[in-house]
Design an enzyme around this catalytic site. Structure first.
Site, mmCIF file in Angstrom:
data_model
loop_
_atom_site.group_PDB
_atom_site.id
_atom_site.type_symbol
_atom_site.label_atom_id
_atom_site.label_comp_id
_atom_site.label_asym_id
_atom_site.label_seq_id
_atom_site.Cartn_x
_atom_site.Cartn_y
_atom_site.Cartn_z
ATOM 1 C CB CYS A 94 -0.991 -0.044 1.163
ATOM 2 S SG CYS A 94 -2.391 1.058 0.926
ATOM 3 C CG HIS A 194 -2.907 -3.065 4.498
ATOM 4 N ND1 HIS A 194 -1.725 -2.573 4.957
ATOM 5 C CD2 HIS A 194 -3.466 -2.066 3.766
ATOM 6 C CE1 HIS A 194 -1.568 -1.322 4.528
ATOM 7 N NE2 HIS A 194 -2.611 -0.993 3.796
HETATM 8 N N1 GLN Z 1 -2.175 6.874 2.180
HETATM 9 C C1 GLN Z 1 -2.390 5.978 1.133
HETATM 10 C C2 GLN Z 1 -3.815 5.911 0.590
HETATM 11 O O1 GLN Z 1 -4.794 6.053 1.297
HETATM 12 C C3 GLN Z 1 -1.927 4.628 1.627
HETATM 13 C C4 GLN Z 1 -2.792 4.018 2.701
HETATM 14 C C5 GLN Z 1 -2.301 2.705 3.216
HETATM 15 O O2 GLN Z 1 -1.106 2.404 3.187
HETATM 16 N N2 GLN Z 1 -3.210 1.921 3.722
HETATM 17 O O3 GLN Z 1 -3.926 5.704 -0.587
#
Ligand code: GLN
Length: 242
Positions: A94, A194
């Site tokens: 992510c 995740h």
């Molecule tokens: N900040 C990024 C987004 O919302 C990554 C979020 C995350 O790593 N869960 O796209």
């Protein structure tokens, strides 16, 4: 045999149990009698990527991604770029996956210039792409079906030469528009998954370990493990996502 794993930015990129990926890789190595060491590389620490066999980067919110920018551009960006080109295996999740791309423009219009190791960019959107999801890895990434959890507002778009990690079967993936999920370049595996990703997807975990061991030792056979519990969790989630 031994793998040296670097956990990059564990202080800021560490959402939704991402650290569980390190535990999973370590245990699956130890169960096979293969040595493992894990080194944390938080903001401000020396990196020295040439001493490692695999790098893990987890996810983080927009705020944390901005916090690490100064540190990244103090030389780590170039070092990471060179390591990617040199074939060092990376698993990036992510926010960590977005960081290997060219830039991230948040939904409020702030631009984070990232590393540019992967030919992709990310734009924040008003849609939050959240939930359990599944995707099928491309043949070059093992072809397995991955179950995971995504939570991002960033929409990632791949350049024409960059292969996705796979194709979405249920959920959003890179952008909720083109059916792609993640990216696979050289030995870099980037994904929105995740959860953590690896405990429920043992075949994918072993692909990473084999990639790293073969790069280091030339040849590596991984002894089979009893994955009954892992596969039951995987298959149950697969069924829920039909
Ligand atoms: N900040 C990024 C987004 O919302 C990554 C979020 C995350 O790593 N869960 O796209």
């Amino acid at each position: 045999m031994e793998l040296k794993i670097c956990h990059l930015y564990p202080d800021v990129l560490n959402l939704y149990g991402d650290t569980g990926n390190i535990l999973c890789m370590s245990r699956r190595l130890q169960w096979r009698g293969i040595g493992v060491s894990v080194t944390n590389a938080p903001i401000g620490s020396p990196l020295g990527l040439s001493q490692y066999d695999l790098v893990f980067i987890g996810g983080g919110q927009d705020f944390e991604q901005q916090v690490l920018l100064d540190d990244l551009h103090r030389g780590r960006d170039k070092e990471i770029l060179a390591a990617v080109e040199d074939g060092l295996p990376f698993l990036t999740i992510c926010g960590g996956y977005q960081m290997l791309g060219a830039y991230y423009e948040t939904h409020t219009g702030e631009r984070c210039d990232f590393i540019g190791a992967l030919d992709l960019y990310t734009k924040g959107s008003d849609t939050r792409m959240i939930g359990n999801y599944k995707f099928q890895c491309s043949e070059s990434a093992g072809g397995s079906v991955i179950v995971g959890f995504e939570n991002h507002s960033g929409k990632t778009y791949l350049g024409p030469s960059l292969e996705p990690l796979g194709h979405v079967l249920k959920g959003f993936g890179n952008n909720g528009e083109d059916g792609t999920e993640g990216a696979h370049y050289k030995n870099v595996f980037g994904t929105y998954s995740h959860g953590p990703l690896l405990p429920k997807n043992p075949a994918f975990c072993d692909l990473l370990l084999k990639t790293a061991l073969e790069r280091k030792y030339g040849k590596a056979e991984l002894a089979p493990l009893d994955d009954a519990a892992e596969l039951a969790a995987h298959d149950e989630m697969c069924k829920k996502l039909e």
